[in-house]
Design an enzyme around this catalytic site. Sequence first.
Site, PDB file in Angstrom:
ATOM      1  N   PHE A 147       0.856  -1.177   0.000  1.00  0.00           N
ATOM      2  CA  PHE A 147       0.000   0.000   0.000  1.00  0.00           C
ATOM      3  C   PHE A 147       0.893   1.228   0.000  1.00  0.00           C
ATOM      4  O   PHE A 147       1.593   1.501   0.974  1.00  0.00           O
ATOM      5  CB  PHE A 147      -0.936   0.058   1.210  1.00  0.00           C
ATOM      6  CG  PHE A 147      -1.845   1.263   1.148  1.00  0.00           C
ATOM      7  CD1 PHE A 147      -3.011   1.222   0.408  1.00  0.00           C
ATOM      8  CD2 PHE A 147      -1.509   2.440   1.786  1.00  0.00           C
ATOM      9  CE1 PHE A 147      -3.840   2.344   0.304  1.00  0.00           C
ATOM     10  CE2 PHE A 147      -2.320   3.561   1.699  1.00  0.00           C
ATOM     11  CZ  PHE A 147      -3.495   3.518   0.955  1.00  0.00           C
ATOM     12  N   ASP A 232       9.583   2.999   1.766  1.00  0.00           N
ATOM     13  CA  ASP A 232       8.390   3.782   2.063  1.00  0.00           C
ATOM     14  C   ASP A 232       8.127   3.677   3.567  1.00  0.00           C
ATOM     15  O   ASP A 232       7.573   2.696   4.048  1.00  0.00           O
ATOM     16  CB  ASP A 232       7.201   3.252   1.261  1.00  0.00           C
ATOM     17  CG  ASP A 232       5.915   4.025   1.532  1.00  0.00           C
ATOM     18  OD1 ASP A 232       5.854   4.774   2.525  1.00  0.00           O
ATOM     19  OD2 ASP A 232       4.953   3.877   0.754  1.00  0.00           O
ATOM     20  N   LYS A 261       2.776  11.533   6.734  1.00  0.00           N
ATOM     21  CA  LYS A 261       1.931  11.345   7.915  1.00  0.00           C
ATOM     22  C   LYS A 261       2.461  12.080   9.138  1.00  0.00           C
ATOM     23  O   LYS A 261       2.214  13.264   9.306  1.00  0.00           O
ATOM     24  CB  LYS A 261       1.700   9.861   8.173  1.00  0.00           C
ATOM     25  CG  LYS A 261       0.880   9.190   7.079  1.00  0.00           C
ATOM     26  CD  LYS A 261       0.367   7.839   7.468  1.00  0.00           C
ATOM     27  CE  LYS A 261      -0.367   7.143   6.321  1.00  0.00           C
ATOM     28  NZ  LYS A 261      -1.598   7.822   5.903  1.00  0.00           N
TER      29      LYS A 261
END
Length: 408
Positions: A147, A232, A261
């Site tokens: 993801f 990531d 984030k």
Amino acid sequence: MTAPASARTSADLIRAEGPVLAHNYHPLPVVVARAEGTWVEDVEGRRYLDMLAGYSALNFGHRHPVLIEAAHRQLDQLTLTSRAFHNDKLAEFAERLAELTGLDMVLPMNTGAEAVESGIKVARKWAYDVKGVPADQATIVVAAENFHGRTTTIVSFSTDETARAGFGPFTPGFRIVPYNDLAALEAAVDETTAAVLIEPIQGEAGVIIPDAGYLAGVRELTRRKGCLFIADEIQSGLGRTGRTLAVEHEAVVPDVLLLGKALGGGIVPVSAVVARREVLGVLHPGEHGSTFGGNPLAAAVGTAVVELLETGEFQRRATELGVVLRDGLTELVGRGVVGFRARGLWAGVDVDPAIGTGREISERLMREGVLAKDTHGSTIRLAPPLTITADELRSAVGTLEKVLTQGA
């Protein structure tokens, strides 16, 4: 006439969203109006312990005073210039973020998906300019069940059909291999490979932690094969796993690091590509950009986030409290929990499907004052703010035990 928000109940507000908001999310039926630290409060004043932390965007909790002060201070000075001009906050942000991560240069963006897209562009440009891959032939190797975001390019290499179906045609240039399989990875890398892009821990897949040695193996393989290692760390980074970066558990330094984030402190969207100089150095004026990327408000908040991480306090908390979380979940194995994976303050918990789906368990937890979210099937993820206390953590695990043992 539409009633003012202050006069509308949670049920009113949820109903009001239906006709005017795209139905691309299926939120739990709670309407948050206020928050501080590890707690949120709904419109009616009911309090909930936040065990999701905005998918790690709220690593430092809601409205951390240091971050709020940094935002307030900057709001009184300057919020946006675009990158048409310099601003007085961006250099320090880039300097300190590069030093924190052990890399050289920073490309500031806004969202996590933008960071991934930017990393892909940089890797391809590097492949053509530095590695000598023929034009338009660069490939990037990714892992199944990944993801990395929801843009059309990113869903092109997703294996989640819900994310893909109806959104083609898809962007070429990606090879998908099983996660945690070095042999498959080696077989997929060839002279056209620009990069290997992986999550050090797969979050959306259910907090999937690879075998010891996998990340070090990816680093060795990419170095030997002459391609880039892109990590990531948008969910796994910035203290979540007990280290500043999850790759540090294997003493690995990637060529390119994707952050987001928590980098915005739960206040503003901030993301970044951080990389070695010879990688990010392939970009020249006009080849990539973002009006809001590196804006002074984002840079001020991002610098305050880096300052919090420089102390090591949050990494230590995640390590120490991770033991509390792991011990509590271990007690539930065989009592509604069939298994779990945890690192630091991050866990994927597999619930006995006979007890309920992940969605159903999350709804039961909500009714008991704990907010968590499902991933797939009967798996829920737990990722509380790193500011949570041991007592709050034990209480959350106790609530999980209650909903599992009492059933619906």
